[in-house]
Design a protein around this motif. Structure first.
Motif, PDB file in Angstrom:
ATOM      1  N   LEU A  80      48.009  51.625  25.453  1.00 55.14           N
ATOM      2  CA  LEU A  80      48.096  51.229  24.048  1.00 55.14           C
ATOM      3  C   LEU A  80      49.488  50.708  23.698  1.00 55.14           C
TER       4      LEU A  80
ATOM      5  N   LEU B 297      40.735  51.656  27.048  1.00 56.37           N
ATOM      6  CA  LEU B 297      40.668  51.191  25.668  1.00 56.37           C
ATOM      7  C   LEU B 297      39.404  51.695  24.971  1.00 56.37           C
TER       8      LEU B 297
ATOM      9  N   VAL C  16      40.073  55.140  23.970  1.00 58.05           N
ATOM     10  CA  VAL C  16      41.012  55.166  22.843  1.00 58.05           C
ATOM     11  C   VAL C  16      40.295  54.826  21.543  1.00 58.05           C
TER      12      VAL C  16
ATOM     13  N   ARG D 266      41.202  46.384  19.352  1.00 54.08           N
ATOM     14  CA  ARG D 266      42.580  46.620  19.800  1.00 54.08           C
ATOM     15  C   ARG D 266      43.564  46.694  18.632  1.00 54.08           C
TER      16      ARG D 266
ATOM     17  N   VAL E 111      45.962  49.920  17.600  1.00 52.53           N
ATOM     18  CA  VAL E 111      47.427  49.919  17.532  1.00 52.53           C
ATOM     19  C   VAL E 111      47.908  50.446  16.194  1.00 52.53           C
TER      20      VAL E 111
END
Length: 211
Positions: free
Chosen positions: A159, A186, A189, A198, A202
């Motif tokens: 990340l 990912l 996550v 994404r 973040v």
């Protein structure tokens, strides 16, 4: 100030916009405009010949659009940092651009000084988002519950690289793992942070001080 001025390319299909942007950077000792392009195809050709450090890229252009050009640039010239500069701030536009690996997303009403600093930040490896784009991503996250399980150290490594604008291929190369493994990390996550892309991952990690 760097030993050599940062090399900037401006990509926009409107000549008046290119003229205005070039004027904003005229006279700066640390940034010089080395090329201007009217569409994505021209931007790719000029990137090969002029090798800019940073590109200011419009999103919606005839022929090859901004996201298509960004994906090609990131594949062919991973060292070139791209900042989207557009009038569009929809969720879909932001997600597509950030997923393509841009270093920043700004709107065309950004003040001159903000543009200057954004180019410097991107060239130094950072990421820049306009306040409205940041708010959009945070608002998307707001309804989500806190994650029941925190990301693992390896997932956070992935990340952190994504936050710097790295593509899956670049993350894989940096961490000596396969692109499939990057995608798996990912996916985990996203589930742990309660997001689906994404860019949101973040922002969620930053808001929760995980990275």
């Amino acid at each position: 100030m760097p030993e050599h001025p940062l090399r900037l390319m401006i990509v926009d299909d409107h000549p008046v916009v290119r003229d205005g942007l070039r004027g904003m950077f005229t006279g700066l000792p640390d940034i010089t405009v080395v090329a201007e392009a009217a569409d994505g195809h021209q931007a790719l050709a000029l990137a090969r010949s002029e090798r800019p450090d940073v590109v200011l890229m419009d999103l919606r252009m005839p022929g090859l659009d901004g996201v298509g050009a960004i994906e090609r640039l990131r594949a062919d010239h991973p060292d070139i940092r791209v900042i989207v500069l557009t009038t569009y701030d929809t969720d879909a536009d932001v997600s597509r651009a950030l997923s393509a690996g841009v270093a920043g997303y700004l709107l065309k009403d950004a003040p001159r000084e903000e543009l200057h600093q954004a180019v410097r930040t991107a060239a130094a490896g950072g990421r820049v988002l306009s306040s409205s784009i940041h708010s959009l991503l945070v608002d998307r996250l707001a309804p989500g519950p806190a994650p029941a399980t925190a990301p693992t150290p390896r997932e956070l490594e992935v990340l952190r690289l994504i936050a710097k604008g790295a593509s899956n291929k670049e993350v894989a190369r940096a961490l000596l793992i396969s692109e499939t493994t990057v995608k798996t990390h990912l996916k985990h996550v996203f589930g742990k942070l309660g997001v689906d892309n994404r860019a949101a991952a973040v922002v969620a990690a930053m808001e929760r001080r995980l990275i």
